[in-house]
Scaffold this motif. Structure first.
Motif, PDB file in Angstrom:
ATOM      1  N   CYS A 242       1.851  -6.538   1.572  1.00 19.63           N
ATOM      2  CA  CYS A 242       0.452  -6.541   1.971  1.00 19.63           C
ATOM      3  C   CYS A 242      -0.363  -5.867   0.857  1.00 19.63           C
ATOM      4  O   CYS A 242       0.184  -5.408  -0.143  1.00 19.63           O
ATOM      5  CB  CYS A 242       0.271  -5.829   3.306  1.00 19.63           C
ATOM      6  SG  CYS A 242       0.539  -4.041   3.204  1.00 19.63           S
ATOM      7  N   CYS A 245       0.721  -2.403   0.143  1.00 17.42           N
ATOM      8  CA  CYS A 245       1.923  -2.376  -0.705  1.00 17.42           C
ATOM      9  C   CYS A 245       1.517  -2.375  -2.182  1.00 17.42           C
ATOM     10  O   CYS A 245       2.060  -1.621  -2.996  1.00 17.42           O
ATOM     11  CB  CYS A 245       2.802  -3.599  -0.444  1.00 17.42           C
ATOM     12  SG  CYS A 245       3.698  -3.607   1.117  1.00 17.42           S
ATOM     13  N   CYS A 324       5.295   1.621   2.688  1.00 18.43           N
ATOM     14  CA  CYS A 324       4.111   1.042   3.345  1.00 18.43           C
ATOM     15  C   CYS A 324       4.245   1.031   4.860  1.00 18.43           C
ATOM     16  O   CYS A 324       3.316   1.335   5.572  1.00 18.43           O
ATOM     17  CB  CYS A 324       3.848  -0.379   2.835  1.00 18.43           C
ATOM     18  SG  CYS A 324       2.377  -1.106   3.559  1.00 18.43           S
ATOM     19  N   CYS A 326       4.578  -1.669   6.547  1.00 20.95           N
ATOM     20  CA  CYS A 326       3.920  -2.877   7.081  1.00 20.95           C
ATOM     21  C   CYS A 326       4.936  -3.827   7.712  1.00 20.95           C
ATOM     22  O   CYS A 326       4.563  -4.819   8.338  1.00 20.95           O
ATOM     23  CB  CYS A 326       3.133  -3.594   5.994  1.00 20.95           C
ATOM     24  SG  CYS A 326       4.145  -4.241   4.639  1.00 20.95           S
TER      25      CYS A 326
HETATM   26 ZN    ZN Z   1       2.658  -3.330   3.014  1.00 25.03          ZN
END
Ligand code: ZN
Length: 361
Positions: A242, A245, A324, A326
């Protein structure tokens, strides 16, 4: 009754020698047909003009040769991929291109008219992305921008002097409605776009990105920097790196990056060099169309950096950053849609002919 057959629009026929003709030139979609008798070769030469079997039958009847050579000719072409069984309804450059690309193994976009893309950031670059998407047949475009038209937004194909100081969104709406009247520019409440294109200068605002991640909306950043424009990566939340990141990777390289990024996010747009603006808009629209068409997306976990100093974009792959959180999984490991950059090798040259057909080199 057997299905009628039609030549794909855009396919041209070339005479090579008695008994041998060639359909198309590009080796990815062209084919050489030999062993034709004079009547079959004459019929083949008329096929692009006549379109398909019904008119070819009429033509053959007028010649007094009957339908048999028409059947023989179309049977010979059956395995080339150059015939379709529905008469092509549209015959514009895009239709012709995608018909022939389908012969070369690329799926023809059939649902663009139902697609919805939101373009956020309507400077000259964002406006051009929207225009390309509209011209290419995306059925619905949603436009977002809170800024007003500035001097850097003016261009013969962009905003005009009389637009200065007016809301970009309003003026972009007017320009698109005039240029692409078939494109819907509004949507019923709750409509989910298939893709959000984020055009930003300096740094992408995390405040803008957060709801896209929360709502699981695919988004494609188009980031204008001092000497280049970065297109990608395409973010499908949970399926790859993402934008956070990317920031974390950059912070690994430069621990002071977050301080700089914060200032970049709030800095005013600087405009885009002319050739770079067109190049970046085309690359961004190219990948946006790949997303809405469901074709392979080069930027599933990569970005392209385009500049005004060199015509080839710089391809850069990105990994999910371990810090991250994510949940992104490398899409090249999981998704069939990820594609790799093409090499410089040209596509296939002549292949062995089957039943008198071969691919020209
Ligand atoms: Zn990410």
């Amino acid at each position: 009754m057997a299905q009628r057959r039609y030549l794909r629009p855009g396919a041209q026929v070339f005479w090579r020698r008695p008994g041998e003709s060639q359909i198309g030139v590009d080796p990815r979609c062209a084919v050489v047909v030999d062993g034709l008798d004079p009547v079959e070769q004459g019929l083949l030469e008329q096929l692009p003009r006549l379109g398909g079997e019904p008119d070819l039958d009429v033509y053959a009847r007028e010649l007094g040769v009957g339908r048999a050579p028409v059947r023989r000719l179309l049977d010979r072409l059956a395995g080339t991929g150059l015939l379709v069984t529905q008469p092509p309804l549209l015959d514009g450059p895009d239709d012709r291109y995608w018909h022939l690309a389908e012969v070369a193994g690329h799926p023809r976009p059939l649902r663009r008219g139902e697609a919805c893309v939101l373009v956020r950031g309507l400077d000259l670059l964002g406006l051009r992305v929207a225009r390309i998407l509209a011209q290419a047949g995306v059925g619905r475009l949603l436009l977002e921008d809170d800024a007003v038209v500035g001097l850097d937004d003016l261009a013969p194909d962009g905003y005009r002097g009389s637009d200065l100081g007016h809301p970009r969104r309003q003026q972009a709406f007017r320009l698109l409605r005039a240029g692409s009247p078939m494109t819907a520019l509004t949507a019923p409440a709750g409509t989910r776009p298939d893709l959000v294109v984020l055009v930003a200068h300096g740094a992408v605002d995390p405040v803008v990105v957060r709801p896209l991640v929360r709502d699981d909306l695919p988004h494609l950043p188009v980031l204008v920097r001092e000497l280049d424009v970065v297109v990608g990566p395409l973010v499908r939340p949970g399926q790859g790196p993402c934008l956070r990141c990317l920031d974390l990777h950059r912070t690994d390289d430069d621990p002071r990056w977050p301080a700089v990024a914060t200032q970049l996010t709030g800095s005013p747009p600087t405009g885009v060099e002319t050739s770079l603006g067109w190049l970046a808009a085309a690359v961004a629209a190219h990948q946006a169309l790949a997303v809405v068409d469901g074709r392979g997306v080069l930027l599933a976990s990569a970005s392209l950096e385009v500049s005004a100093t060199y015509p080839l974009p710089r391809y850069r792959e990105w990994a999910v950053h371990p810090a991250c959180g994510c949940g992104g999984v490398d899409p090249t490991e999981t998704a069939a849609e990820a594609v790799r950059p093409e090499t410089e090798e040209s596509p296939s040259s002549t292949t062995a002919g089957i039943d008198g057909r071969s691919r020209p080199s």
